[in-house]
Design an enzyme around this catalytic site. Structure first.
Site, PDB file in Angstrom:
ATOM      1  N   VAL A  92     -64.862 109.823  -4.961  1.00 47.75           N
ATOM      2  CA  VAL A  92     -63.772 111.139  -4.377  1.00 47.75           C
ATOM      3  C   VAL A  92     -62.795 110.544  -3.414  1.00 47.75           C
ATOM      4  O   VAL A  92     -61.757 111.106  -3.197  1.00 47.75           O
ATOM      5  CB  VAL A  92     -65.126 111.793  -3.776  1.00 47.75           C
ATOM      6  N   HIS A 108     -65.906 114.217  -9.720  1.00 51.13           N
ATOM      7  CA  HIS A 108     -67.283 114.343  -8.310  1.00 51.13           C
ATOM      8  C   HIS A 108     -66.083 115.123  -7.481  1.00 51.13           C
ATOM      9  O   HIS A 108     -67.314 115.177  -6.085  1.00 51.13           O
ATOM     10  CB  HIS A 108     -67.991 113.830  -8.033  1.00 51.13           C
ATOM     11  N   LEU A 201     -71.685  95.049 -11.433  1.00 55.54           N
ATOM     12  CA  LEU A 201     -72.787  93.595 -10.303  1.00 55.54           C
ATOM     13  C   LEU A 201     -73.922  94.054 -10.781  1.00 55.54           C
ATOM     14  O   LEU A 201     -74.616  92.534 -12.379  1.00 55.54           O
ATOM     15  CB  LEU A 201     -72.043  94.480  -9.348  1.00 55.54           C
TER      16      LEU A 201
HETATM   17  P1  OAD Z   1     -74.236 104.031  -7.242  1.00 52.86           P
HETATM   18  O1  OAD Z   1     -74.329 102.982  -5.735  1.00 52.86           O
HETATM   19  O2  OAD Z   1     -75.289 104.352  -7.536  1.00 52.86           O
HETATM   20  O3  OAD Z   1     -74.079 102.345  -8.044  1.00 52.86           O
HETATM   21  C1  OAD Z   1     -73.202 102.068  -8.008  1.00 52.86           C
HETATM   22  C2  OAD Z   1     -72.719 100.642  -8.544  1.00 52.86           C
HETATM   23  O4  OAD Z   1     -72.421  99.843  -8.694  1.00 52.86           O
HETATM   24  C3  OAD Z   1     -74.223  99.193  -8.402  1.00 52.86           C
HETATM   25  O5  OAD Z   1     -75.126  99.666 -10.205  1.00 52.86           O
HETATM   26  C4  OAD Z   1     -73.930  98.350  -8.513  1.00 52.86           C
HETATM   27  O6  OAD Z   1     -73.739  97.082  -9.075  1.00 52.86           O
HETATM   28  C5  OAD Z   1     -72.557  98.547  -8.619  1.00 52.86           C
HETATM   29  N1  OAD Z   1     -71.278  97.397  -8.057  1.00 52.86           N
HETATM   30  C6  OAD Z   1     -71.514  96.418  -6.514  1.00 52.86           C
HETATM   31  N2  OAD Z   1     -70.748  96.638  -6.540  1.00 52.86           N
HETATM   32  C7  OAD Z   1     -69.532  95.994  -7.175  1.00 52.86           C
HETATM   33  C8  OAD Z   1     -68.723  95.311  -8.136  1.00 52.86           C
HETATM   34  N3  OAD Z   1     -68.285  94.753  -7.381  1.00 52.86           N
HETATM   35  N4  OAD Z   1     -67.703  95.379  -9.220  1.00 52.86           N
HETATM   36  C9  OAD Z   1     -69.066  96.389 -10.155  1.00 52.86           C
HETATM   37  N5  OAD Z   1     -70.288  96.720  -9.413  1.00 52.86           N
HETATM   38  C10 OAD Z   1     -70.417  96.378  -8.648  1.00 52.86           C
HETATM   39  O7  OAD Z   1     -73.363 104.458  -7.545  1.00 52.86           O
HETATM   40  P2  OAD Z   1     -72.677 105.329  -8.829  1.00 52.86           P
HETATM   41  O8  OAD Z   1     -73.141 105.365  -9.955  1.00 52.86           O
HETATM   42  O9  OAD Z   1     -70.743 105.541  -8.550  1.00 52.86           O
HETATM   43  O10 OAD Z   1     -72.411 111.473  -6.633  1.00 52.86           O
HETATM   44  O11 OAD Z   1     -73.001 106.698  -8.055  1.00 52.86           O
HETATM   45  C11 OAD Z   1     -73.020 108.501  -8.658  1.00 52.86           C
HETATM   46  C12 OAD Z   1     -73.209 109.494  -7.672  1.00 52.86           C
HETATM   47  O12 OAD Z   1     -74.501 109.609  -6.767  1.00 52.86           O
HETATM   48  C13 OAD Z   1     -71.699 109.850  -6.790  1.00 52.86           C
HETATM   49  O13 OAD Z   1     -70.534 109.803  -7.267  1.00 52.86           O
HETATM   50  C14 OAD Z   1     -72.594 110.184  -5.842  1.00 52.86           C
HETATM   51  C15 OAD Z   1     -73.765 110.033  -5.677  1.00 52.86           C
HETATM   52  O14 OAD Z   1     -75.037 110.371  -5.515  1.00 52.86           O
HETATM   53  C16 OAD Z   1     -72.062 112.843  -5.537  1.00 52.86           C
HETATM   54  O15 OAD Z   1     -71.990 112.711  -4.460  1.00 52.86           O
HETATM   55  C17 OAD Z   1     -72.056 113.836  -6.423  1.00 52.86           C
END
Ligand code: OAD
Length: 232
Positions: A92, A108, A201
Protein backbone atom coordinates in the site's frame (compact mmCIF):
# COMPACT_ATOMS: atom_id res chain seq x y z
CA UNK A 1 10.59 -15.90 -27.19
CA UNK A 2 11.01 -12.39 -28.62
CA UNK A 3 8.98 -10.25 -26.26
CA UNK A 4 7.60 -12.32 -23.39
CA UNK A 5 4.55 -11.05 -21.50
CA UNK A 6 5.52 -10.62 -17.88
CA UNK A 7 3.40 -10.40 -14.73
CA UNK A 8 5.15 -9.39 -11.51
CA UNK A 9 3.71 -9.65 -8.01
CA UNK A 10 5.42 -7.76 -5.21
CA UNK A 11 4.94 -7.91 -1.45
CA UNK A 12 6.24 -6.25 1.69
CA UNK A 13 9.72 -7.78 1.28
CA UNK A 14 10.53 -5.48 -1.64
CA UNK A 15 10.06 -2.44 0.60
CA UNK A 16 11.91 -3.90 3.61
CA UNK A 17 15.26 -2.46 2.52
CA UNK A 18 13.56 0.94 2.21
CA UNK A 19 12.84 0.74 5.94
CA UNK A 20 9.19 -0.30 5.81
CA UNK A 21 8.40 -3.25 8.06
CA UNK A 22 7.00 -6.49 6.66
CA UNK A 23 3.98 -8.24 8.19
CA UNK A 24 5.08 -11.74 9.15
CA UNK A 25 8.85 -11.53 9.66
CA UNK A 26 10.08 -11.50 13.26
CA UNK A 27 8.91 -8.25 14.88
CA UNK A 28 6.71 -7.53 11.84
CA UNK A 29 3.49 -5.52 11.86
CA UNK A 30 1.31 -8.54 12.68
CA UNK A 31 3.42 -9.24 15.76
CA UNK A 32 2.68 -5.72 17.02
CA UNK A 33 -0.98 -5.35 16.01
CA UNK A 34 -3.90 -7.74 15.83
CA UNK A 35 -5.14 -8.22 12.26
CA UNK A 36 -8.74 -8.31 13.45
CA UNK A 37 -8.31 -4.92 15.16
CA UNK A 38 -6.63 -2.93 12.38
CA UNK A 39 -7.23 -4.77 9.12
CA UNK A 40 -10.88 -5.85 9.04
CA UNK A 41 -14.15 -3.96 8.43
CA UNK A 42 -15.33 -5.21 11.84
CA UNK A 43 -12.26 -3.73 13.56
CA UNK A 44 -12.94 -0.38 11.87
CA UNK A 45 -16.59 -0.47 12.97
CA UNK A 46 -15.52 -1.22 16.56
CA UNK A 47 -12.70 1.28 16.91
CA UNK A 48 -12.25 3.58 13.91
CA UNK A 49 -9.72 5.77 15.75
CA UNK A 50 -7.34 2.86 16.27
CA UNK A 51 -7.55 1.93 12.60
CA UNK A 52 -7.16 5.49 11.31
CA UNK A 53 -4.17 6.00 13.65
CA UNK A 54 -2.56 2.75 12.43
CA UNK A 55 -2.76 3.79 8.77
CA UNK A 56 -1.80 7.42 9.55
CA UNK A 57 1.42 6.09 11.09
CA UNK A 58 2.10 3.88 8.09
CA UNK A 59 1.31 6.71 5.66
CA UNK A 60 3.74 9.03 7.46
CA UNK A 61 6.44 6.34 7.39
CA UNK A 62 5.87 5.59 3.69
CA UNK A 63 6.00 9.31 2.85
CA UNK A 64 9.56 9.43 4.25
CA UNK A 65 10.72 6.23 2.55
CA UNK A 66 12.69 6.11 -0.67
CA UNK A 67 12.68 3.29 -3.21
CA UNK A 68 15.56 0.83 -3.35
CA UNK A 69 17.39 -0.88 -6.21
CA UNK A 70 14.64 -3.50 -6.60
CA UNK A 71 11.92 -0.91 -7.19
CA UNK A 72 14.23 0.92 -9.60
CA UNK A 73 14.98 -2.25 -11.56
CA UNK A 74 11.28 -3.04 -12.01
CA UNK A 75 10.64 0.51 -13.24
CA UNK A 76 13.45 -0.01 -15.76
CA UNK A 77 11.90 -3.30 -16.86
CA UNK A 78 8.53 -1.63 -17.34
CA UNK A 79 9.95 1.18 -19.44
CA UNK A 80 12.53 -0.79 -21.46
CA UNK A 81 10.98 -4.22 -22.07
CA UNK A 82 9.21 -4.20 -25.46
CA UNK A 83 6.55 -6.74 -24.35
CA UNK A 84 3.76 -6.37 -21.80
CA UNK A 85 4.76 -5.97 -18.16
CA UNK A 86 2.02 -5.85 -15.53
CA UNK A 87 3.28 -4.85 -12.10
CA UNK A 88 0.87 -5.99 -9.40
CA UNK A 89 1.64 -5.09 -5.80
CA UNK A 90 0.11 -6.11 -2.51
CA UNK A 91 1.89 -3.12 -0.99
CA UNK A 92 0.00 0.00 0.00
CA UNK A 93 3.10 2.23 -0.14
CA UNK A 94 3.96 4.18 -3.31
CA UNK A 95 7.61 3.19 -3.68
CA UNK A 96 7.07 1.67 -7.14
CA UNK A 97 5.63 4.99 -8.33
CA UNK A 98 8.45 6.93 -6.65
CA UNK A 99 10.93 4.72 -8.52
CA UNK A 100 9.29 5.66 -11.82
CA UNK A 101 7.01 2.71 -12.55
CA UNK A 102 4.48 3.98 -15.07
CA UNK A 103 1.65 1.58 -14.12
CA UNK A 104 1.14 -0.11 -10.77
CA UNK A 105 -1.84 -2.29 -9.94
CA UNK A 106 -2.49 -1.88 -6.21
CA UNK A 107 -4.55 -4.97 -5.45
CA UNK A 108 -4.70 -4.25 -1.68
CA UNK A 109 -5.36 -0.51 -2.02
CA UNK A 110 -3.11 2.46 -1.33
CA UNK A 111 -2.21 4.59 1.69
CA UNK A 112 -2.40 7.79 -0.33
CA UNK A 113 -6.05 7.19 -1.22
CA UNK A 114 -9.21 7.75 0.85
CA UNK A 115 -12.44 5.86 0.20
CA UNK A 116 -16.00 6.83 1.09
CA UNK A 117 -17.76 4.07 3.01
CA UNK A 118 -21.10 5.44 1.83
CA UNK A 119 -20.70 6.06 -1.93
CA UNK A 120 -17.30 4.45 -2.84
CA UNK A 121 -15.89 7.76 -4.08
CA UNK A 122 -12.08 7.95 -3.86
CA UNK A 123 -9.85 10.99 -3.35
CA UNK A 124 -6.22 11.69 -2.36
CA UNK A 125 -5.82 11.00 1.36
CA UNK A 126 -4.34 13.76 3.51
CA UNK A 127 -1.17 12.75 5.37
CA UNK A 128 -3.26 12.45 8.53
CA UNK A 129 -6.83 11.24 8.03
CA UNK A 130 -9.37 11.79 10.83
CA UNK A 131 -12.33 9.71 11.88
CA UNK A 132 -15.46 11.21 10.33
CA UNK A 133 -13.66 13.01 7.48
CA UNK A 134 -16.34 14.10 5.03
CA UNK A 135 -16.57 12.66 1.51
CA UNK A 136 -16.10 15.43 -1.08
CA UNK A 137 -18.68 13.76 -3.36
CA UNK A 138 -21.61 12.83 -1.08
CA UNK A 139 -20.78 14.86 2.07
CA UNK A 140 -21.21 11.85 4.36
CA UNK A 141 -18.68 11.66 7.25
CA UNK A 142 -17.69 8.16 6.19
CA UNK A 143 -14.07 8.44 4.98
CA UNK A 144 -11.88 5.39 5.51
CA UNK A 145 -8.40 4.38 4.37
CA UNK A 146 -8.57 2.89 0.86
CA UNK A 147 -7.09 -0.39 2.02
CA UNK A 148 -8.46 -3.84 1.20
CA UNK A 149 -9.05 -5.43 4.58
CA UNK A 150 -9.40 -9.11 5.37
CA UNK A 151 -12.85 -10.22 4.28
CA UNK A 152 -12.92 -7.68 1.42
CA UNK A 153 -12.30 -8.41 -2.25
CA UNK A 154 -8.94 -7.32 -3.70
CA UNK A 155 -9.03 -4.73 -6.47
CA UNK A 156 -8.48 -5.26 -10.22
CA UNK A 157 -8.83 -9.06 -10.09
CA UNK A 158 -10.33 -9.33 -13.60
CA UNK A 159 -7.44 -7.48 -15.20
CA UNK A 160 -4.87 -9.42 -13.17
CA UNK A 161 -6.36 -12.81 -14.05
CA UNK A 162 -6.53 -11.81 -17.72
CA UNK A 163 -2.84 -10.87 -17.69
CA UNK A 164 -1.91 -14.09 -15.87
CA UNK A 165 -3.78 -16.15 -18.45
CA UNK A 166 -1.52 -14.68 -21.14
CA UNK A 167 1.72 -14.57 -19.18
CA UNK A 168 4.99 -16.07 -20.41
CA UNK A 169 6.81 -15.19 -17.20
CA UNK A 170 5.45 -14.73 -13.67
CA UNK A 171 7.69 -13.40 -10.92
CA UNK A 172 6.81 -13.11 -7.21
CA UNK A 173 9.07 -10.83 -5.18
CA UNK A 174 9.19 -10.32 -1.40
CA UNK A 175 5.94 -12.06 -0.53
CA UNK A 176 5.44 -14.89 1.94
CA UNK A 177 2.62 -16.61 0.02
CA UNK A 178 0.23 -16.57 2.96
CA UNK A 179 -2.56 -14.37 1.61
CA UNK A 180 -4.94 -15.41 -1.16
CA UNK A 181 -5.80 -14.72 -3.93
CA UNK A 182 -2.27 -13.34 -4.52
CA UNK A 183 -0.65 -16.54 -3.22
CA UNK A 184 -2.54 -18.47 -5.92
CA UNK A 185 -1.24 -16.44 -8.88
CA UNK A 186 1.72 -18.81 -9.33
CA UNK A 187 -0.69 -21.68 -9.99
CA UNK A 188 -2.68 -19.68 -12.55
CA UNK A 189 0.53 -18.75 -14.34
CA UNK A 190 1.96 -22.27 -14.23
CA UNK A 191 -1.32 -23.58 -15.61
CA UNK A 192 -0.81 -21.60 -18.84
CA UNK A 193 2.83 -22.68 -19.07
CA UNK A 194 4.48 -19.49 -17.83
CA UNK A 195 7.99 -19.65 -16.39
CA UNK A 196 7.58 -18.96 -12.67
CA UNK A 197 10.27 -17.21 -10.64
CA UNK A 198 10.42 -16.50 -6.89
CA UNK A 199 12.74 -13.84 -5.46
CA UNK A 200 12.44 -13.87 -1.67
CA UNK A 201 14.72 -13.72 1.33
CA UNK A 202 13.29 -16.92 2.83
CA UNK A 203 11.43 -19.61 0.91
CA UNK A 204 7.74 -18.66 0.73
CA UNK A 205 4.83 -20.94 1.63
CA UNK A 206 4.41 -21.63 -2.10
CA UNK A 207 8.09 -22.02 -3.06
CA UNK A 208 7.55 -25.59 -4.29
CA UNK A 209 5.28 -24.29 -7.06
CA UNK A 210 8.02 -22.14 -8.63
CA UNK A 211 10.41 -23.42 -11.30
CA UNK A 212 13.14 -20.88 -10.64
CA UNK A 213 13.88 -19.71 -7.10
CA UNK A 214 16.36 -16.96 -6.38
CA UNK A 215 16.84 -16.55 -2.65
CA UNK A 216 18.33 -13.31 -1.33
CA UNK A 217 17.68 -9.64 -0.81
CA UNK A 218 15.41 -8.07 -3.40
CA UNK A 219 17.90 -5.22 -3.92
CA UNK A 220 20.36 -7.80 -5.25
CA UNK A 221 18.24 -10.51 -6.88
CA UNK A 222 15.79 -8.25 -8.73
CA UNK A 223 18.29 -6.03 -10.61
CA UNK A 224 20.17 -9.18 -11.71
CA UNK A 225 16.95 -10.81 -12.91
CA UNK A 226 15.87 -7.65 -14.78
CA UNK A 227 19.29 -7.46 -16.46
CA UNK A 228 18.88 -11.06 -17.64
CA UNK A 229 15.43 -10.36 -19.11
CA UNK A 230 16.52 -7.16 -20.86
CA UNK A 231 19.62 -8.87 -22.26
CA UNK A 232 17.54 -11.49 -24.09
P1 OAD B 1 4.83 -10.82 4.53
O1 OAD B 1 5.33 -10.00 5.69
O2 OAD B 1 3.88 -11.90 4.79
O3 OAD B 1 6.09 -11.47 3.79
C1 OAD B 1 7.22 -10.73 3.44
C2 OAD B 1 8.23 -11.65 2.77
O4 OAD B 1 9.32 -10.84 2.33
C3 OAD B 1 8.81 -12.74 3.67
O5 OAD B 1 8.64 -14.01 3.05
C4 OAD B 1 10.30 -12.38 3.78
O6 OAD B 1 11.16 -13.53 3.74
C5 OAD B 1 10.52 -11.53 2.54
N1 OAD B 1 11.57 -10.52 2.69
C6 OAD B 1 11.91 -9.79 3.78
N2 OAD B 1 12.91 -8.94 3.49
C7 OAD B 1 13.23 -9.14 2.19
C8 OAD B 1 14.19 -8.57 1.28
N3 OAD B 1 15.04 -7.61 1.67
N4 OAD B 1 14.21 -9.03 0.01
C9 OAD B 1 13.36 -10.01 -0.40
N5 OAD B 1 12.45 -10.57 0.40
C10 OAD B 1 12.37 -10.15 1.66
O7 OAD B 1 4.28 -9.76 3.45
P2 OAD B 1 3.31 -10.03 2.19
O8 OAD B 1 3.52 -11.38 1.62
O9 OAD B 1 3.45 -8.85 1.30
O10 OAD B 1 -2.46 -7.49 3.41
O11 OAD B 1 1.90 -9.97 2.89
C11 OAD B 1 0.75 -10.10 2.09
C12 OAD B 1 -0.40 -9.35 2.69
O12 OAD B 1 -0.58 -9.73 4.05
C13 OAD B 1 -0.19 -7.85 2.78
O13 OAD B 1 -0.50 -7.18 1.59
C14 OAD B 1 -1.10 -7.44 3.89
C15 OAD B 1 -0.79 -8.55 4.86
O14 OAD B 1 -1.77 -8.89 5.76
C16 OAD B 1 -3.39 -6.70 3.95
O15 OAD B 1 -3.18 -5.90 4.86
C17 OAD B 1 -4.76 -6.89 3.35
Amino acid sequence: MAHPSIVILTGAGISAESGLGTFRDEGGLWAQHRIEDVATPEGFARNPQLVVDFYNARRAQAAEATPNAAHAALARLQTEHPGDVMLVTQNVDDLHEKAGSPNVVHMHGALNSALCGACDHRWPAPLQMAVGDVCPACAQPRARPDIVWFGEIPYHMDAIERALSQADIFAAIGTSGNVYPAAGFVQLAAHVGALTVEMNLDPSETVALFEDTRPGKASETVPAWVDSILAN
